[in-house]
Design a protein around this motif. Structure first.
Motif, PDB file in Angstrom:
ATOM      1  N   MET A   1       0.279  11.770   4.031  1.00  0.00           N
ATOM      2  CA  MET A   1       1.020  12.660   2.718  1.00  0.00           C
ATOM      3  C   MET A   1       2.911  12.465   2.999  1.00  0.00           C
ATOM      4  O   MET A   1       3.373  12.339   1.929  1.00  0.00           O
ATOM      5  CB  MET A   1       0.879  13.986   3.269  1.00  0.00           C
ATOM      6  CG  MET A   1      -0.359  14.545   2.720  1.00  0.00           C
ATOM      7  SD  MET A   1      -0.916  16.171   2.924  1.00  0.00           S
ATOM      8  CE  MET A   1      -0.917  16.369   4.706  1.00  0.00           C
ATOM      9  N   CYS A   2       3.027  12.196   4.387  1.00  0.00           N
ATOM     10  CA  CYS A   2       4.476  12.108   4.420  1.00  0.00           C
ATOM     11  C   CYS A   2       5.143  10.691   4.858  1.00  0.00           C
ATOM     12  O   CYS A   2       6.306  10.485   4.748  1.00  0.00           O
ATOM     13  CB  CYS A   2       5.154  13.279   5.589  1.00  0.00           C
ATOM     14  SG  CYS A   2       4.846  14.710   5.064  1.00  0.00           S
ATOM     15  N   GLY A   3       4.025   9.835   5.319  1.00  0.00           N
ATOM     16  CA  GLY A   3       4.617   8.563   5.500  1.00  0.00           C
ATOM     17  C   GLY A   3       3.467   7.756   6.103  1.00  0.00           C
ATOM     18  O   GLY A   3       2.276   8.262   5.917  1.00  0.00           O
ATOM     19  N   ARG A   4       3.744   6.703   6.736  1.00  0.00           N
ATOM     20  CA  ARG A   4       2.900   5.983   7.487  1.00  0.00           C
ATOM     21  C   ARG A   4       2.508   6.273   8.759  1.00  0.00           C
ATOM     22  O   ARG A   4       3.444   6.444   9.590  1.00  0.00           O
ATOM     23  CB  ARG A   4       3.286   4.522   7.475  1.00  0.00           C
ATOM     24  CG  ARG A   4       3.434   3.852   6.076  1.00  0.00           C
ATOM     25  CD  ARG A   4       3.970   2.472   6.130  1.00  0.00           C
ATOM     26  NE  ARG A   4       4.138   2.036   4.656  1.00  0.00           N
ATOM     27  CZ  ARG A   4       4.833   2.201   3.677  1.00  0.00           C
ATOM     28  NH1 ARG A   4       6.002   2.739   4.245  1.00  0.00           N
ATOM     29  NH2 ARG A   4       4.969   1.623   2.490  1.00  0.00           N
ATOM     30  N   LEU A   5       1.180   6.273   9.088  1.00  0.00           N
ATOM     31  CA  LEU A   5       0.866   7.203  10.631  1.00  0.00           C
ATOM     32  C   LEU A   5       0.131   6.291  11.340  1.00  0.00           C
ATOM     33  O   LEU A   5      -0.659   5.472  10.917  1.00  0.00           O
ATOM     34  CB  LEU A   5      -0.160   8.239   9.992  1.00  0.00           C
ATOM     35  CG  LEU A   5       0.419   9.505   9.381  1.00  0.00           C
ATOM     36  CD1 LEU A   5      -0.738  10.334   8.996  1.00  0.00           C
ATOM     37  CD2 LEU A   5       1.228  10.503  10.351  1.00  0.00           C
ATOM     38  N   ASP A   6       0.616   6.170  12.810  1.00  0.00           N
ATOM     39  CA  ASP A   6      -0.126   5.797  13.831  1.00  0.00           C
ATOM     40  C   ASP A   6      -0.939   6.771  14.381  1.00  0.00           C
ATOM     41  O   ASP A   6      -0.224   7.908  14.774  1.00  0.00           O
ATOM     42  CB  ASP A   6       0.503   4.949  14.560  1.00  0.00           C
ATOM     43  CG  ASP A   6       1.222   3.659  14.235  1.00  0.00           C
ATOM     44  OD1 ASP A   6       0.423   3.049  13.851  1.00  0.00           O
ATOM     45  OD2 ASP A   6       2.544   3.870  14.183  1.00  0.00           O
ATOM     46  N   THR A   7      -2.068   6.846  14.581  1.00  0.00           N
ATOM     47  CA  THR A   7      -2.793   8.023  15.043  1.00  0.00           C
ATOM     48  C   THR A   7      -3.912   7.771  16.179  1.00  0.00           C
ATOM     49  O   THR A   7      -4.056   6.460  16.620  1.00  0.00           O
ATOM     50  CB  THR A   7      -3.663   8.635  13.818  1.00  0.00           C
ATOM     51  OG1 THR A   7      -4.705   7.778  13.453  1.00  0.00           O
ATOM     52  CG2 THR A   7      -2.971   9.132  12.563  1.00  0.00           C
TER      53      THR A   7
END
Length: 247
Positions: free
Chosen positions: A238-244
């Motif tokens: 939602m807010c940016g590119r994620l590393d999860t």
């Protein structure tokens, strides 16, 4: 994973979008305003600078973010990230599994929020959520940007209502719509919560009871766990590119 992350939390690395915002609020860009219905969220700013704008019982507030800053908020606080340049954040979420299962509600205009089918269409991204080029303007990026802009439209209207009538009355409509949207997911959330946060709380209770008697049976069964980060490029959040991490 058989050993939940401490406290039943989840962590992710967020690179806030550098897409310019329609209202020009972000010098470089910004993310999608939203709230969480059951989970608290914390930010540890790793790099860059920016701000997070919040709407809640305190009305509208803008909090500056610089490397090293620590900020967190409870469920119900609408938050919108602004990126002045290179803003990267370690995000810590309570109730691992719930945010990933739809705990977040984006601030689309009220007519969309009140219609679960329209909300679902507006919130959805194309099936492929990882691109080989993190900066590509592909279908997923375009859809993520479109839903952000729609949420910004609702956020702007909500901010005007907060200024006009106060946060109590202004936020009530949003909260009612959010509760209606997530209602059917709650039984699944409770199962996830029972297996993680509640289970860890009960384990701590048992440990404290044993330690109070000079006993420590839990120490002999302690385990270690690890998780690998998903390979870059990150997926579109939602807010940016994620590393999860799979926690």
């Amino acid at each position: 994973m058989t050993v939940p992350f401490p406290g039943g939390t989840s962590v992710s690395r967020l690179r806030v979008y550098d897409w310019p915002t329609p209202d020009g609020a972000g010098l470089v860009g910004g993310g999608t305003p939203h709230l969480h219905t059951a989970s608290a969220e914390g930010y540890v700013v790793l790099a860059g600078s920016g701000a997070v704008q919040t709407l809640g019982p305190d009305g509208f507030v803008e909090h500056r973010l610089e490397a090293g800053a620590l900020l967190w908020f409870e469920p119900g606080v609408v938050h919108r990230l602004l990126n002045d340049g290179g803003l990267e954040i370690l995000v810590v979420m309570s109730n691992a599994g719930l945010p990933e299962a739809g705990d977040a509600v984006m601030t689309f205009p009220l007519d969309v929020l009140r219609d679960p089918e329209r909300y679902g269409r507006a919130a959805a991204l194309p099936p492929v959520e990882v691109l080989s080029d993190a900066g590509a303007d592909g279908p997923v990026a375009r859809a993520a940007r479109a839903r952000r802009d729609l949420a910004l439209e609702g956020f702007a209207a909500l901010r005007v209502r907060v200024d006009d009538v106060g946060p109590g009355d202004a936020m009530e409509e949003l909260y009612a719509a959010a509760a209606h949207l997530v209602r059917d997911r709650v039984p699944g959330w409770r199962s996830t919560w029972e297996a993680t946060v509640a289970a860890q709380t009960r384990a701590t209770d048992r440990a404290l009871a044993s330690l109070a008697h000079g006993l420590a049976p839990h120490l002999s069964v302690a385990r270690t766990a690890s998780a690998d980060v998903r390979p870059a490029p990150a997926r579109f959040g939602m807010c940016g590119r994620l590393d999860t991490w799979a926690l």
